[in-house]
Design an enzyme around this catalytic site. Structure first.
Site, short mmCIF file in Angstrom:
data_model
loop_
_atom_site.label_atom_id
_atom_site.label_comp_id
_atom_site.label_asym_id
_atom_site.label_seq_id
_atom_site.Cartn_x
_atom_site.Cartn_y
_atom_site.Cartn_z
N CYS A 29 14.80 30.47 35.05
CA CYS A 29 13.90 30.86 36.13
C CYS A 29 12.63 31.48 35.57
O CYS A 29 12.63 32.03 34.47
CB CYS A 29 14.58 31.87 37.04
N TYR A 168 22.81 19.48 38.26
CA TYR A 168 23.10 20.86 37.86
C TYR A 168 24.34 21.36 38.60
O TYR A 168 24.34 21.47 39.82
CB TYR A 168 21.88 21.71 38.21
N HIS A 171 26.81 27.66 37.29
CA HIS A 171 26.51 28.79 38.17
C HIS A 171 27.07 28.61 39.57
O HIS A 171 26.48 29.07 40.55
CB HIS A 171 24.98 29.04 38.21
N ASP A 264 26.89 35.09 31.95
CA ASP A 264 26.17 33.98 31.31
C ASP A 264 24.96 34.56 30.56
O ASP A 264 24.83 34.41 29.35
CB ASP A 264 25.75 32.97 32.37
#
Ligand code: ADP
Length: 709
Positions: A29, A168, A171, A264
């Site tokens: 991000c 993706y 997460h 993570d």
């Protein structure tokens, strides 16, 4: 280059594409998304220039039912978004790297506060990330539509130059939600057995692959162990990797879930470099395809050994690439001592998620590449480089300022420090339990200072105003820092605490504890925290480790709320709990006396605690006396040949370490601007259309010719 590192520079093929070396900036991000396309392009472009073989966007939602607001994602819903990201692919290609886009759907976590659409999940179960979000159970039509959106986004990505497209799933986002029986309770063809739960992910991969053909590599990101309930565990990951292996050109592996992102993006306080390998290192058992993994890797020897062992083919980096975009090039040139190593403080995450724009504690140019035009490795010679500069105080601000002035070609810079060594507050902060890696802030600057022949460092010399005036400099930068208030002045009262006096044995400041070794006259101690970040927990742990009974009394509802913004909060609280630190929350201390502290709780009920001493972590106060004395007498400055006096860092106002470093860097970058004391404006990338586009569109469609009001 060290021959041991040669292996890191071998090209690697991923499907139809070839990476020039093994350095891969995994998606992370930034706060730029598709909202700040020039900033996005410049930030990723600098990494491509610094030698990364691939650079990726952050998560890029494929459709409006995953809007991510208020966070800023690379929303990739339409052709305008593609136009925005084309700038990034062009910049990346200019520097010979591949560009990747992390196509994404939040599924059952999507609050969709902007688009006001429902979240979509395999089953109607409240999100473990946002418990107020209860998604719609996806019908078959929803499944097809999301897969269509994924394909359309992949085609848009290919069209605007991306080489790598993601499905993706890490997460705990939508593909993982289907794969994990924590989220998926379906009884149709998309739930039940592993093969059924894998169907959504595999179909999506298949369709994306078919759509992009031979023009893009297809990558999937998977958390191979959720390290909690929200996902899968490594045995199941191995089974899934075997199932889907034929559909994937590169496996991008990590651990954790979005609710446990802290595992993570592990902070250096509780995770050593390489910590994820325990889980991600097992994926090789299931595939011969290329693998990329992360673990806050900055040590090239460790990187080389990971590749040599066959564990990963590519060295993934997010935080290390932010701290040093030129990490690969520095390894290639054998300048490993110059790597600006990530501290693992997760200030980048605080900056992105909390403040909406990426920043870095180590690298003040991160996020400033476009808007201020700062390059991490290139510096223009200052127009006034012939002036001698004196920087007073070698804390984070002073060190950074001196380094940057040196790189801007100043002929003579002196950095003068009162203490026997440089570092300022970092000299003691880095010695607090768990904060050792923050010392990299000093280490990198010390090496830079040693290498700059035009910068002299003088330690053990506390300068008075007379000494500054006599020094012979034309420009003076005061970077004398700040100290913790000893009288207990704090946010909620703006008054000293009755009885607070650090000359007394039972009242202590953090510096007295950490630097001077002062201890309370007994074993029961309160650490009073009205600041909410790392200092109070650090002091509390130090004292607990020494055997004290430590009470952490805080004005906040949780211990160290600022650490929640850096993903450190829950780990920090657990850690203190395990060390026997007793927390008292929502309390304001108003009185201190020998043997006790007292005040009020959040409901104004009386609070008191019997302790032998109290450490006050209430607020800091700038050490600005030297600056004030200098500027008070302009005639004396003129007589001494001093043209300008500036101040930077905590001496201006006590702020986070990242801001002190930024301040020192900013002054040095702009020291030849018309008014260096005030920052130059920066590009905010606002869209200011001449015509209101909504009104214009309506006008065009209803045929009216004028717009009023
Ligand atoms: P910042 O975060 O703004 O860099 P710090 O408090 O970490 O501030 O560092 C300030 C440094 O300035 C400390 O190392 C301190 O010893 C040094 N210092 C303060 N006053 C003087 C002075 N008069 N002469 C030289 N060094 C000084």
């Amino acid at each position: 280059m060290d021959p041991n590192h040669q292996i890191l520079f071998e090209p690697v093929r991923i499907g139809p594409k070839t990476l020039r070396n093994r350095f891969y900036q995994v998606p992370h991000c930034s706060g730029f998304g598709t909202e700040k396309p020039w900033t996005q392009a410049a930030h990723r472009g600098v990494k491509a220039e610094g030698g990364w073989a691939a650079v990726c966007t952050e998560y890029a939602p494929i459709s409006p039912d995953s809007d991510e607001a208020p966070l800023i994602a690379a929303r990739f819903w339409d052709d305008d978004d593609a136009r925005a990201l084309r700038l990034m692919t062009e910049k990346t290609h200019e520097h010979g790297a591949l560009a990747g886009i992390e196509l994404h759907h939040s599924g059952g976590h999507a609050a969709n506060t902007q688009t006001r659409m429902p979240g979509l999940g395999p089953s109607q179960l409240a999100s473990d990330l946002e418990p107020h979000v209860v998604p719609k159970t996806m019908e078959l039509t929803d499944i097809r539509r999301v897969q269509d959106d994924w394909v359309a986004a992949a085609l848009r990505a290919r069209g605007c130059g991306f080489d790598i497209v993601y499905v993706y799933g890490a997460h705990s986002y939508l593909p993982m939600q289907f794969l994990s029986s924590f989220y998926n309770k379906r009884t149709d063809a998309y739930g039940g057995s592993l093969e059924h739960r894998a169907r959504f992910w595999m179909e999506t991969l298949e369709r994306v692959r078919e759509a992009v053909g031979d023009e893009c590599a297809v990558v999937t990101r998977i958390a191979v162990d959720a390290l909690g309930p929200a996902g899968i565990h490594v045995e199941e990951a191995l089974a899934f990797v075997k199932l889907a292996d034929g559909l994937v050109d590169l496996w991008d592996v990590n651990v954790g879930s979005i609710a446990l992102w802290s595992k993570d993006s592990g902070t250096s306080r509780y995770f050593a470099e390489g910590y994820q390998l325990e889980w991600t290192g097992r994926i090789r058992e299931a595939t011969a395809k290329p693998i990329v993994g992360v673990a806050r890797l900055t040590d090239p020897d460790l990187m080389a050994s990971i590749v040599r062992s066959g564990t990963f083919d590519l060295i993934g980096g997010a935080r290390p690439s932010i701290a040093d975009p030129f990490l690969p090039q520095k390894i290639a040139e054998g300048r490993t001592d110059e790597i600006r190593e990530c501290t693992g403080s997760n200030v980048c995450i605080m900056k992105v998620d909390g403040h909406g724009h990426l920043g870095c504690i180590q690298n003040p140019t991160a996020g400033e590449e476009h808007r201020r035009g700062w390059h991490p490795e290139r510096f223009t010679r200052a127009a006034n480089a012939d002036r001698a500069v004196l920087v007073v105080g070698a804390g984070p601000a002073g060190m950074e300022c001196a380094v940057t002035l040196g790189k801007r070609g100043f002929e003579m810079v002196h950095l003068v420090e009162a203490e026997p060594a440089i570092g300022g507050r970092m000299r003691w902060v880095r010695r607090l339990p768990t904060l050792g890696d923050w010392g990299r802030i000093v280490d990198w600057r010390r090496i830079q200072l040693d290498k700059l022949p035009n910068v002299a460092v003088v330690t053990g010399s506390r300068l008075t105003a007379d000494a500054v005036r006599d020094y012979g400099a034309q420009i003076v930068v005061v970077a004398t820092g700040s100290h913790w208030s000893g009288d207990g002045v704090q946010a909620y009262t703006h008054e000293p605490i009755a009885g607070a006096d650090p000359s007394l044995p039972h009242v202590l400041t953090p510096e007295q504890v950490a630097v001077e070794g002062k201890r309370p006259p007994g074993s029961r101690v309160a650490v009073y925290d009205a600041e909410g970040y790392y200092v109070a927990p650090g002091i509390a742990e130090l004292l607990a480790d020494e055997g004290s009974e430590v009470h952490l009394v805080t004005t906040f509802d949780v211990v160290s709320p600022i650490s929640d913004l850096t993903l450190e909060g829950p780990l920090l609280r657990q850690h203190l709990h395990e060390r026997g630190v007793i927390a008292h929350r929502g309390v304001t201390i108003e009185h201190i006396e020998p043997g006790a502290v007292s005040g009020a709780d959040e409901f104004e009920e009386p609070f008191s605690l019997e302790v032998d001493g109290v450490v006050l972590v209430t607020q800091q106060v700038s050490d600005e006396a030297l600056y004030r004395e200098l500027v008070r007498d302009p005639a004396a400055l003129e007589a001494a040949g001093i043209e300008a006096v500036y101040r930077i860092g905590d001496c201006v106002a006590p702020r986070m370490i990242s801001e002190a470093i930024f301040d020192g860097h900013r002054l040095a970058r702009e020291i030849d601007s018309p008014d260096p004391a005030h920052p130059l404006p920066y590009d905010r990338e606002r869209r200011i259309p001449d015509v209101d586009p909504v009104i214009a569109r309506r006008t065009a469609s209803d045929g009216s010719s004028s717009v009023s009001g």
